[in-house]
Design a protein around this motif. Structure first.
Motif, PDB file in Angstrom:
ATOM      1  N   GLY A  52       0.801  -1.207   0.000  1.00  0.00           N
ATOM      2  CA  GLY A  52       0.000   0.000   0.000  1.00  0.00           C
ATOM      3  C   GLY A  52       0.833   1.256   0.000  1.00  0.00           C
ATOM      4  O   GLY A  52       2.035   1.228  -0.283  1.00  0.00           O
ATOM      5  N   TRP A  53       0.160   2.355   0.334  1.00  0.00           N
ATOM      6  CA  TRP A  53       0.769   3.676   0.277  1.00  0.00           C
ATOM      7  C   TRP A  53       0.553   4.425   1.580  1.00  0.00           C
ATOM      8  O   TRP A  53      -0.550   4.393   2.152  1.00  0.00           O
ATOM      9  N   GLU A 108       1.224   8.740   7.507  1.00  0.00           N
ATOM     10  CA  GLU A 108      -0.115   8.192   7.677  1.00  0.00           C
ATOM     11  C   GLU A 108      -0.470   7.254   6.531  1.00  0.00           C
ATOM     12  O   GLU A 108       0.002   7.422   5.402  1.00  0.00           O
ATOM     13  N   LEU A 109      -1.315   6.292   6.841  1.00  0.00           N
ATOM     14  CA  LEU A 109      -1.792   5.366   5.830  1.00  0.00           C
ATOM     15  C   LEU A 109      -2.715   6.087   4.860  1.00  0.00           C
ATOM     16  O   LEU A 109      -3.600   6.842   5.272  1.00  0.00           O
ATOM     17  N   VAL A 110      -2.510   5.831   3.581  1.00  0.00           N
ATOM     18  CA  VAL A 110      -3.391   6.355   2.546  1.00  0.00           C
ATOM     19  C   VAL A 110      -4.311   5.238   2.052  1.00  0.00           C
ATOM     20  O   VAL A 110      -5.532   5.370   2.045  1.00  0.00           O
ATOM     21  N   THR A 130      -9.375  -3.939   0.795  1.00  0.00           N
ATOM     22  CA  THR A 130      -8.734  -2.636   0.750  1.00  0.00           C
ATOM     23  C   THR A 130      -9.077  -1.830   2.000  1.00  0.00           C
ATOM     24  O   THR A 130     -10.115  -2.037   2.636  1.00  0.00           O
ATOM     25  N   ASN A 131      -8.185  -0.916   2.296  1.00  0.00           N
ATOM     26  CA  ASN A 131      -8.370  -0.036   3.437  1.00  0.00           C
ATOM     27  C   ASN A 131      -7.904   1.356   2.999  1.00  0.00           C
ATOM     28  O   ASN A 131      -6.791   1.497   2.494  1.00  0.00           O
ATOM     29  N   TYR A 132      -8.765   2.351   3.173  1.00  0.00           N
ATOM     30  CA  TYR A 132      -8.454   3.713   2.767  1.00  0.00           C
ATOM     31  C   TYR A 132      -8.570   4.669   3.952  1.00  0.00           C
ATOM     32  O   TYR A 132      -9.422   4.494   4.831  1.00  0.00           O
ATOM     33  N   ALA A 133      -7.748   5.691   3.938  1.00  0.00           N
ATOM     34  CA  ALA A 133      -7.926   6.795   4.877  1.00  0.00           C
ATOM     35  C   ALA A 133      -9.239   7.498   4.550  1.00  0.00           C
ATOM     36  O   ALA A 133      -9.609   7.624   3.375  1.00  0.00           O
ATOM     37  N   ASP A 134      -9.923   7.958   5.580  1.00  0.00           N
ATOM     38  CA  ASP A 134     -11.200   8.642   5.353  1.00  0.00           C
ATOM     39  C   ASP A 134     -11.044   9.834   4.415  1.00  0.00           C
ATOM     40  O   ASP A 134     -11.934  10.136   3.621  1.00  0.00           O
ATOM     41  N   VAL A 147       1.905  -2.166  -7.642  1.00  0.00           N
ATOM     42  CA  VAL A 147       0.696  -1.603  -7.060  1.00  0.00           C
ATOM     43  C   VAL A 147       0.558  -0.169  -7.550  1.00  0.00           C
ATOM     44  O   VAL A 147       1.559   0.529  -7.748  1.00  0.00           O
ATOM     45  N   TYR A 148      -0.674   0.235  -7.793  1.00  0.00           N
ATOM     46  CA  TYR A 148      -0.956   1.558  -8.299  1.00  0.00           C
ATOM     47  C   TYR A 148      -1.835   2.322  -7.320  1.00  0.00           C
ATOM     48  O   TYR A 148      -2.634   1.727  -6.590  1.00  0.00           O
ATOM     49  N   LEU A 149      -1.684   3.624  -7.336  1.00  0.00           N
ATOM     50  CA  LEU A 149      -2.581   4.492  -6.590  1.00  0.00           C
ATOM     51  C   LEU A 149      -3.077   5.553  -7.559  1.00  0.00           C
ATOM     52  O   LEU A 149      -2.321   6.444  -7.943  1.00  0.00           O
TER      53      LEU A 149
END
Length: 118
Positions: A35-36, A46-48, A57-61, A78-80
């Motif tokens: 991840g990123w 911080e986690l993005v 998947t897990n995303y920052a709010d 992996v892509y963002l």
């Protein structure tokens, strides 16, 4: 030794898009999660977004609905995809992987700068 190499950062105007890429190289390994993260000046890292080997998947709010993480397993990449970028998204973005290469550990890329102008 396993390495994570990022690319795709740059300068973009608010509302624009960028796509970051991170390729894991250096051998044959098992990736458990990738991840990123990001770190802006004066802030903690911080986690993005994060993608597990099972596909969850897990995303920052703060990025939900704007950023999408995806993976090309064949290429160990992996892509963002970052859309509707805001000035507050400005940071150094780091690729991170939980992988097994001889031993299981956390690996980091060197970081790529993303700057969003208003």
């Amino acid at each position: 030794q396993a390495q994570l190499v990022e690319s795709g950062g740059g300068l973009v105007q608010a509302g624009g898009s960028l796509r970051l890429s991170c390729t894991a190289s250096g051998g044959t390994f098992t990736i458990y999660a990738i991840g990123w993260y990001r770190q802006a000046p004066g802030n903690q890292r911080e986690l993005v977004a994060r993608l597990s080997s099972g596909g969850s998947t897990n995303y920052a709010d703060s990025v939900k609905g704007r950023f999408t993480i995806s993976r090309d397993n064949a290429e160990n990449t992996v892509y963002l995809q970052m859309n509707s970028l805001k000035p507050e998204d400005t940071a150094v973005y780091y690729c991170n992987a939980d992988l097994l290469y001889g031993y299981r550990g956390m690996y980091w890329g060197q970081g790529t700068q993303v700057t969003v102008s208003s």
